[in-house]
Design a protein around this motif. Structure first.
Motif, short mmCIF file in Angstrom:
data_model
loop_
_atom_site.label_atom_id
_atom_site.label_comp_id
_atom_site.label_asym_id
_atom_site.label_seq_id
_atom_site.Cartn_x
_atom_site.Cartn_y
_atom_site.Cartn_z
N ILE A 87 -5.38 5.74 -4.86
CA ILE A 87 -6.30 4.59 -4.84
C ILE A 87 -7.54 4.95 -4.04
O ILE A 87 -8.66 4.66 -4.47
CB ILE A 87 -5.61 3.33 -4.26
CG1 ILE A 87 -4.53 2.85 -5.20
CG2 ILE A 87 -6.64 2.22 -4.00
CD1 ILE A 87 -3.78 1.63 -4.73
N LEU A 88 -7.35 5.58 -2.91
CA LEU A 88 -8.48 5.99 -2.07
C LEU A 88 -9.41 6.94 -2.84
O LEU A 88 -10.63 6.79 -2.80
CB LEU A 88 -7.98 6.63 -0.77
CG LEU A 88 -9.02 6.96 0.28
CD1 LEU A 88 -9.84 5.73 0.69
CD2 LEU A 88 -8.35 7.56 1.51
N ARG A 89 -8.83 7.91 -3.57
CA ARG A 89 -9.65 8.84 -4.36
C ARG A 89 -10.45 8.08 -5.43
O ARG A 89 -11.63 8.37 -5.66
CB ARG A 89 -8.79 9.92 -5.00
CG ARG A 89 -8.42 11.02 -4.02
CD ARG A 89 -7.90 12.27 -4.70
NE ARG A 89 -6.60 12.14 -5.32
CZ ARG A 89 -5.44 12.14 -4.65
NH1 ARG A 89 -5.41 12.27 -3.34
NH2 ARG A 89 -4.30 12.04 -5.30
N PHE A 128 -3.69 4.08 3.67
CA PHE A 128 -3.68 2.62 3.76
C PHE A 128 -4.67 2.14 4.82
O PHE A 128 -5.41 1.18 4.61
CB PHE A 128 -2.28 2.09 4.08
CG PHE A 128 -1.40 1.88 2.89
CD1 PHE A 128 -1.82 1.14 1.80
CD2 PHE A 128 -0.12 2.41 2.86
CE1 PHE A 128 -0.99 0.93 0.70
CE2 PHE A 128 0.72 2.22 1.76
CZ PHE A 128 0.28 1.48 0.68
N GLN A 129 -4.69 2.80 5.97
CA GLN A 129 -5.61 2.41 7.04
C GLN A 129 -7.06 2.53 6.59
O GLN A 129 -7.88 1.66 6.88
CB GLN A 129 -5.34 3.24 8.30
CG GLN A 129 -4.02 2.88 8.96
CD GLN A 129 -3.55 3.87 10.01
OE1 GLN A 129 -3.91 5.06 9.98
NE2 GLN A 129 -2.72 3.40 10.93
N GLU A 130 -7.38 3.59 5.84
CA GLU A 130 -8.74 3.76 5.32
C GLU A 130 -9.09 2.66 4.32
O GLU A 130 -10.20 2.14 4.32
CB GLU A 130 -8.89 5.14 4.64
CG GLU A 130 -9.00 6.29 5.61
CD GLU A 130 -10.22 6.20 6.51
OE1 GLU A 130 -11.33 5.92 6.01
OE2 GLU A 130 -10.05 6.36 7.74
N LEU A 131 -8.13 2.34 3.46
CA LEU A 131 -8.37 1.29 2.47
C LEU A 131 -8.60 -0.06 3.14
O LEU A 131 -9.50 -0.80 2.77
CB LEU A 131 -7.18 1.22 1.49
CG LEU A 131 -7.03 2.42 0.55
CD1 LEU A 131 -5.67 2.40 -0.14
CD2 LEU A 131 -8.15 2.47 -0.48
N ILE A 136 -10.50 -3.62 1.65
CA ILE A 136 -9.58 -3.97 0.57
C ILE A 136 -8.42 -4.80 1.13
O ILE A 136 -7.85 -4.46 2.16
CB ILE A 136 -9.06 -2.70 -0.13
CG1 ILE A 136 -10.23 -1.98 -0.80
CG2 ILE A 136 -7.98 -3.04 -1.15
CD1 ILE A 136 -9.89 -0.66 -1.42
N ASP A 137 -8.11 -5.88 0.44
CA ASP A 137 -7.00 -6.75 0.80
C ASP A 137 -5.72 -6.12 0.23
O ASP A 137 -5.58 -5.99 -0.98
CB ASP A 137 -7.24 -8.13 0.18
CG ASP A 137 -6.16 -9.14 0.50
OD1 ASP A 137 -5.37 -8.91 1.46
OD2 ASP A 137 -6.07 -10.16 -0.21
#
Length: 156
Positions: A87-89, A128-131, A136-137
């Motif tokens: 997701i981050l990518r 997750f922390q970056e997202l 992002i919720d």
């Protein structure tokens, strides 16, 4: 249009087919996985697992990002990822992501349990922390009737 984004390492399975697809009136599912994108057997399994009439596509993060930039998604679409790094990518590649639902992420050695159904590696935790930092919720929720839990509450 993208209606729903979920992380679930089980991909298309009973819970997804019977609840989330109906809840969001999904017309197509796009599975985004760098590990599975070139696996023809996995693609066949995904198509077989999907309810009749549902379109299923399997892309790597790069393939999906490229397709996303070139042509708008017109069908009611659910994106399924196997991990938050993908997701981050996609996010860094220009895919618009506002909200993510987290379903199943299996426990394995080297992973920390966040809930009964979600365990993360150190790399997944950082993603997750970056997202979350990017706005992002992100909620952990198995089925629509369950109470959602913000992932930020269980990341430590």
């Amino acid at each position: 249009m993208i209606e729903f984004i979920r992380i679930d390492d089980r991909l298309i399975h009973g819970q997804v087919a019977t609840t989330w697809l109906k809840f969001y009136e999904i017309e197509q599912v796009i599975v985004i996985s760098d590990k599975l994108a070139d696996d023809e057997i996995q693609k066949t399994v995904l198509e077989a697992a999907a309810p009749e009439g549902l379109k299923v596509h399997l892309f790597s993060t790069d393939q999906f990002t490229s397709v996303y930039k070139k042509s708008p998604i017109k069908r009611r679409t659910m994106l399924i990822y196997t991990d938050p790094q993908e997701i981050l990518r996609c996010l860094l590649g220009g895919v618009k992501i506002k909200k993510v639902n987290v379903g199943g992420m299996k426990f394995a050695p080297g992973k920390q349990k966040l809930t009964k159904a979600v365990a993360v590696s150190e790399e997944e935790k950082k993603a997750f922390q970056e997202l979350v930092k990017s706005g992002i919720d992100i909620e952990i929720q198995m089925v629509p009737n369950d109470k959602a839990l913000k992932i930020a509450q269980v990341l430590s």
